[in-house]
Motif scaffolding. Structure first.
Motif, short mmCIF file in Angstrom:
data_model
loop_
_atom_site.label_atom_id
_atom_site.label_comp_id
_atom_site.label_asym_id
_atom_site.label_seq_id
_atom_site.Cartn_x
_atom_site.Cartn_y
_atom_site.Cartn_z
N LEU A 163 0.83 -1.20 0.00
CA LEU A 163 0.00 0.00 0.00
C LEU A 163 0.87 1.25 0.00
N ASP A 164 1.99 1.19 0.73
CA ASP A 164 2.89 2.33 0.83
C ASP A 164 3.55 2.67 -0.49
N ALA A 242 2.30 7.48 9.13
CA ALA A 242 2.89 7.58 7.78
C ALA A 242 4.40 7.40 7.83
N SER A 243 4.95 6.77 6.82
CA SER A 243 6.38 6.50 6.71
C SER A 243 7.10 7.69 6.09
N PRO A 244 8.44 7.71 6.11
CA PRO A 244 9.18 8.75 5.38
C PRO A 244 8.81 8.78 3.89
N ARG A 245 8.49 7.60 3.32
CA ARG A 245 8.03 7.59 1.92
C ARG A 245 6.75 8.40 1.78
N GLY A 246 5.89 8.33 2.79
CA GLY A 246 4.67 9.12 2.78
C GLY A 246 4.96 10.61 2.84
N ALA A 247 5.95 10.99 3.64
CA ALA A 247 6.34 12.41 3.73
C ALA A 247 6.88 12.90 2.39
N LEU A 279 -1.91 10.34 2.25
CA LEU A 279 -1.57 9.74 3.53
C LEU A 279 -2.55 8.68 4.04
N ALA A 280 -3.84 8.79 3.71
CA ALA A 280 -4.85 7.96 4.38
C ALA A 280 -4.57 6.46 4.25
N HIS A 281 -4.17 6.00 3.06
CA HIS A 281 -3.97 4.57 2.87
C HIS A 281 -2.69 4.05 3.51
N ARG A 282 -1.86 4.95 4.02
CA ARG A 282 -0.61 4.55 4.67
C ARG A 282 -0.78 4.38 6.18
N LEU A 283 -1.97 4.66 6.69
CA LEU A 283 -2.22 4.62 8.13
C LEU A 283 -2.94 3.33 8.51
N ILE A 284 -2.66 2.85 9.71
CA ILE A 284 -3.35 1.66 10.23
C ILE A 284 -4.03 2.04 11.54
#
Length: 318
Positions: A163-164, A242-247, A279-284
């Motif tokens: 997903l990320d 969120a991961s650094p990839r998300g940022a 960001l939304a799909h990167r969150l659990i």
């Protein structure tokens, strides 16, 4: 700047002929393309997810391949396979459908995790490694994957790591009454997708992608992005932020949003505009949050209200 904005508007207007009433979805999908990202379309069947991919490729004259994901789909069905040439007495590599500009992976959650994972290297590094040989994918390469969020029987949910890899997750949504009437009128005598012609060249698309990298982003805005991402990691309703990839994705998307807004610098408004789909799909969510029926998008909006955006002075816009 003016030329890039003209290209974007031409592209958007052309796609809008086939995708009616979805201005924001088209804008965000095109931002994903010009940021060299990949797109996850999550919605119920029949809302135009496949049409969006086809409209995109027809508007730029890109190579387009589609794979229907099923439980028996193998990784080699995507990446390719070597076949023995009896005349020349050697193996020849037959490229799979991934060797294209835009790959549509329809109902990606219906294929096995092994096959899903065959896309990870393609999406992260724009290359394919088979039988110890690494082959580069085209300079313009985008995966558009679809999945049905309602039907779970016989599906394999995408793991967090995959997903990320998606730059954005979007939902088409049902059309409003006016748009639905327009769709009925349009398709009473054929589909408008068949009438679409390319409006920008591959070179213009590449120039658009490079222009995004030149948009200025000041340190206070970078700090704002970092604060948003960090707030997601510390939120009590989130098990995973969120991961650094998300940022990095949020920074790239904000730069693209500034470009299509006619600016050569990023403001907090552009960050806010793209934060939810990035960001939304990167969150659990935590288990209690799921029991409260909270959604990831709700928490992104809550975090945006929680983190104070910076005020830029004239010098920080240069």
């Amino acid at each position: 700047m003016h030329d890039h904005l003209t290209c974007f508007k031409a592209l958007h207007s052309n796609m809008a002929q086939a995708i009616v009433g979805k201005h924001r979805t088209l804008t965000l999908g095109l931002i994903t393309l010009i940021c060299r990202g990949h797109l996850l379309l999550e919605d119920v069947p029949g809302l135009g997810k496949t049409m969006l991919a086809r409209a995109l490729t027809r508007s730029i004259d890109l190579d387009f391949n589609r794979i229907q994901c099923t439980p028996d789909l193998m990784p080699s069905d995507i990446t390719g396979v070597s076949i023995f040439n009896q005349q020349e007495h050697r193996f020849e590599f037959m490229p799979g459908p991934v060797f294209t500009n835009v790959l549509l992976a329809d109902e990606i959650n219906r294929t096995s995790p092994r096959t899903q994972s065959s896309l990870l290297e393609c999406m992260a590094e724009s290359q394919v490694t088979t039988e110890g040989v690494t082959r580069t994918l085209p300079e313009v390469f985008m995966v558009i994957a679809t999945q049905n969020p309602v039907e779970y029987h016989g599906t394999y949910p995408l793991p967090e790591a995959q997903l990320d890899r998606f730059f954005m997750r979007l939902s088409m949504g049902y059309p409003d009454r006016k748009s639905e009437i327009e769709i009925l009128k349009q398709q009473s005598s054929g589909h408008p997708i068949d009438r679409l012609k390319p409006v920008i060249s591959m070179a213009q698309l590449t120039a658009l992608q490079k222009a995004v990298e030149q948009v200025h982003i000041a340190d206070p805005v970078l700090g704002y992005i970092a604060d948003i991402v960090r707030a997601s990691r510390e939120h009590p309703d989130l098990e995973l932020g969120a991961s650094p990839r998300g940022a990095l994705a949020l920074m790239k998307a904000a730069r693209a949003a500034a470009l299509i807004d006619g600016l050569d610098y990023v403001t907090p408004d552009q960050v806010i505009k793209v934060a939810e789909p990035v960001l939304a799909h990167r969150l659990i969510l935590t288990q209690p949050a799921r029991m409260k029926k909270l959604r990831e998008a709700d928490l992104v909006r809550a975090i945006l209200k929680q983190v104070e955006p910076p005020v830029l002075n004239a010098a920080q816009k240069l």
